[in-house]
Enzyme design. Structure first.
Site, mmCIF file in Angstrom:
data_model
loop_
_atom_site.group_PDB
_atom_site.id
_atom_site.type_symbol
_atom_site.label_atom_id
_atom_site.label_comp_id
_atom_site.label_asym_id
_atom_site.label_seq_id
_atom_site.Cartn_x
_atom_site.Cartn_y
_atom_site.Cartn_z
ATOM 1 N N SER A 123 0.870 -1.178 0.000
ATOM 2 C CA SER A 123 0.000 0.000 0.000
ATOM 3 C C SER A 123 0.903 1.222 0.000
ATOM 4 O O SER A 123 2.070 1.138 0.413
ATOM 5 C CB SER A 123 -0.880 0.001 1.252
ATOM 6 O OG SER A 123 -1.450 1.277 1.481
ATOM 7 N N TYR B 124 -1.877 -0.457 10.905
ATOM 8 C CA TYR B 124 -1.845 -0.834 9.493
ATOM 9 C C TYR B 124 -0.580 -0.323 8.813
ATOM 10 O O TYR B 124 0.102 -1.081 8.096
ATOM 11 C CB TYR B 124 -3.083 -0.284 8.793
ATOM 12 C CG TYR B 124 -3.180 -0.661 7.335
ATOM 13 C CD1 TYR B 124 -3.299 -1.985 6.957
ATOM 14 C CD2 TYR B 124 -3.169 0.317 6.339
ATOM 15 C CE1 TYR B 124 -3.400 -2.339 5.605
ATOM 16 C CE2 TYR B 124 -3.266 -0.026 4.998
ATOM 17 C CZ TYR B 124 -3.378 -1.355 4.639
ATOM 18 O OH TYR B 124 -3.474 -1.708 3.309
#
Length: 237
Positions: free
Chosen positions: A141, A154
């Protein structure tokens, strides 16, 4: 480069990016190994992929299970003789204030986003080294490169996945193995709490991500795309 008769092992293959990638590769003639937790949805993807005349193996369970990783790789080698590509796509996110995370939430997320990547890479490296070829693609990501408020858990997991990938790339390049990381910006997936949020119309789609991943996979043998960052035009980065 054609994917006809190539072999691809994909984690997180029952929905979203993994599902789309599996079906697109099947349409181009690739044989597949698909890994996911949900057996029913995984079988649906398998059935859809097999309509293209390719062979598909499925493996149900957590990517953090070393036995599952070893079984998937062993069965791929037994069936196809090799693994050309490993795509570590399985992952999810938990967001919010750090004091709201439980120890179990931390462990579960790191198990999927980091440990799973490690275990499947470790399992695949032996056969790839023996073949003197192979390509590992880890789906990360853009938060592997930046952070945001509410994303401590995250973001840190994606930083860890990215660092592992970068070090592994240096380690196995001499063995003829490629390691690529694909970083996505905003993608219209289940991450968003509102499936009908109007801004999602401007985000990346599973199809966009599949096209980018297949571009990375499709380079000539002597070319490796180390990193590919993909964003929707509407997203500031």
């Amino acid at each position: 480069m054609s994917f006809k008769q190539r072999t691809v092992l994909i984690t997180g293959a029952s929905r979203g990016i993994g599902k789309r990638l599996a079906l697109d590769l099947a349409a181009e003639g690739a044989h597949l190994g698909l890994v996911a937790r949900n057996k029913e949805t995984l079988e649906q993807v398998k059935n859809a992929a097999e309509e293209y005349g390719v062979k598909v193996l499925t493996f149900t369970g957590s990517v953090a299970d070393e036995q599952l990783a070893n079984e998937a790789v062993s069965k791929m080698i037994e069936t196809f003789g090799r693994i050309d590509y490993l795509v570590n796509n399985a992952g999810y996110g938990i967001f919010g204030p750090t004091e709201g995370y439980s120890e179990q939430a931390w462990s579960d997320l790191y198990d999927t986003n980091v440990k799973g990547t490690f275990l499947f890479c470790k399992a695949a490296m032996g056969p790839m080294k023996k073949a003197g070829a192979g390509h590992i693609i880890n789906i990360a990501s853009d938060v592997a490169k930046r952070v945001f408020d509410g994303g401590a858990l995250y973001c840190s997991s994606k930083f860890a996945q990215d660092a592992f990938s970068a070090a592994l790339r240096k380690e196995v390049r001499r063995d003829g193995i490629k390691v690529s990381v694909v970083y996505s910006g905003l993608v219209d997936t289940d991450f968003h709490p509102d499936p009908h949020a109007p801004e999602k119309k401007e985000w990346l789609t599973d199809e966009n991500m599949s096209a980018g991943i297949r571009f990375v996979m499709g380079q000539p043998a002597h070319v490796v795309i180390d990193e590919l960052m993909i964003h929707p035009l509407s997203q500031e980065y």
